[in-house]
Design an enzyme around this catalytic site. Structure first.
Site, PDB file in Angstrom:
ATOM      1  N   GLU A   1       0.825  -1.208   0.000  1.00  0.00           N
ATOM      2  CA  GLU A   1       0.000   0.000   0.000  1.00  0.00           C
ATOM      3  C   GLU A   1       0.862   1.262   0.000  1.00  0.00           C
ATOM      4  O   GLU A   1       0.539   2.240  -0.666  1.00  0.00           O
ATOM      5  CB  GLU A   1      -0.948   0.002   1.200  1.00  0.00           C
ATOM      6  CG  GLU A   1      -1.985   1.104   1.129  1.00  0.00           C
ATOM      7  CD  GLU A   1      -3.272   0.777   1.854  1.00  0.00           C
ATOM      8  OE1 GLU A   1      -4.063   1.710   2.063  1.00  0.00           O
ATOM      9  OE2 GLU A   1      -3.505  -0.395   2.202  1.00  0.00           O
TER      10      GLU A   1
ATOM     11  N   ASP B   1      -3.710  -1.540  10.148  1.00  0.00           N
ATOM     12  CA  ASP B   1      -4.811  -2.193   9.436  1.00  0.00           C
ATOM     13  C   ASP B   1      -4.434  -3.605   9.012  1.00  0.00           C
ATOM     14  O   ASP B   1      -5.206  -4.556   9.192  1.00  0.00           O
ATOM     15  CB  ASP B   1      -5.212  -1.375   8.207  1.00  0.00           C
ATOM     16  CG  ASP B   1      -5.719   0.006   8.561  1.00  0.00           C
ATOM     17  OD1 ASP B   1      -5.906   0.281   9.761  1.00  0.00           O
ATOM     18  OD2 ASP B   1      -5.910   0.812   7.636  1.00  0.00           O
TER      19      ASP B   1
END
Length: 384
Positions: A161, A173
């Site tokens: 990411e 996350d």
């Protein structure tokens, strides 16, 4: 499972297996992860599910049941960060994981076929992207027999990411999606990735944690998240520490006096105080005083609203209307600029609080929010 059947219909053969990875909601500790601080998320029952098979020709085929788009066909050897598959769109997330695995020296050069479906709400601050990344990483880890443990998969998913998609998120996350366990919140030290499973059985206490999806879509790639991260880093440099984690809560007033930039001062105050709030919540949970965490949640919302300035009118309305109706506490959760809030309620008050929030949104002319209970659920796993 439907994804296995759909995979067979799509690609003309059976998948090698089916994997799932959950979204997450964060109880407390926001914008602390990339400051090497503390967080306390829990996995949701909502998951990204992937039917996957290994290939041998270097082709990566990606398809989502949730997106009206044809199969994306790529070549593993040609995956490049911030390419057209690194500039947004769902396919960037699984493609980024393949790139991150390969870049870290793990042989996934044969490629794979993936078909995915997700029940994690997108744009709601519940980590739908991390769920896509982690489920891809877990499937490829199994199929290619890479031998990576869950924390390592989470770190590689975060790198996908950060470096491939271009969102400078912390590791919370992905760690929550990969490592959470049923009936527990995940106390994560984002410096050394040590973790502790904290019992979080609200039903036994006569309590519920509600998630209120404001329906205001957020996008962390739009620059506001990165600006706050840069401000936190500027604060750490000005204070002579590597990360804001190194500022003790007792030292905060002195540290703030050293900062001349008001925006940086606000960011530093939020991060250091939110790390302290995580510690307070952990202590209360360990003592069995679950109800007492409610005011800490509301205090955290005020910090996110006033110091970090990442809330919005809809999220503020969730907090004020829920608390006015008898909630024990509430705060926005996730990256902000929309997304969701969490509300701690007595189970007997769930309907009253939900009704109050819905009526407040209607009176304000806002789209009705989605409200559902957050049940601490299992992390990523192989289903078939």
């Amino acid at each position: 499972m439907d994804v296995a059947r759909q995979f067979a219909e799509l690609y003309g053969y059976e998948p090698a297996g089916v994997w799932s990875a959950p979204g997450r909601v964060n109880l407390i500790g926001e914008y602390t992860d990339f400051n090497e601080g503390f967080v306390l998320p829990l996995a949701l029952p909502h998951t990204a599910v992937a039917a996957v098979a290994r290939r041998t020709d270097g082709v990566l085929r990606l398809h989502s049941a949730d997106i009206d788009a044809p199969v994306a066909e790529l070549r593993v050897a040609e995956l490049t960060p911030l390419s057209r598959y690194g500039q947004g769109g769902w396919a960037a997330y699984p493609a980024g994981v393949v790139w991150a695995l390969r870049d870290a020296g793990h042989d996934v050069s044969g490629g794979a076929d993936l078909h995915l479906a997700s029940t994690v709400p997108t744009g709601a601050g519940l980590s739908s992207s991390a769920a896509l990344e982690v489920v891809t990483a877990l499937a490829l880890n199994d199929l290619y027999e890479l031998g990576l443990d869950a924390p390592r998969l989470a770190v590689l998913a975060q790198r996908a990411e950060n470096a491939f998609v271009g969102v400078p998120c912390g590791v919370m996350d992905q760690m929550a999606s990969a490592c959470a366990t049923e009936g527990h919140a995940l106390h994560l030290d984002c410096r050394d990735l040590s973790l502790r499973q904290v019992p979080f059985d609200l039903a036994a206490q006569g309590l519920k944690l509600l998630v209120v999806d404001s329906r205001v879509k957020h996008a962390l790639g739009d620059g506001a998240y990165a600006e706050r991260r840069a401000g936190c880093e500027a604060g750490a440099r000005a204070l002579g520490v590597s990360h804001l984690r190194d500022i003790e809560y007792a030292e905060l007033p002195e540290a703030l006096d050293k900062l001349t930039d008001d925006k940086v001062r606000r960011y530093v105050r939020h991060v250091v105080s939110d790390d302290h709030r995580v510690e307070r919540v952990i202590a209360l949970l360990d003592a069995g005083d679950v109800r007492a965490i409610g005011p800490v949640l509301t205090e955290g919302h005020a910090s996110l609203r006033d110091d970090l300035r990442i809330s919005c009118p809809e999220l503020d309305l969730v907090v004020t209307s829920a608390n006015a109706a008898g909630a024990l506490g509430a705060r926005m959760t996730g990256g902000g600029f929309g997304g969701s809030a969490v509300v701690l309620v007595e189970s007997a008050d769930e309907d009253t609080v939900t009704k109050s929030v819905l009526e407040a949104f209607a009176a304000a002319g806002y789209t009705a929010p989605r409200v559902f209970p957050a049940v601490a659920s299992a992390g990523a796993r192989r289903e078939i």
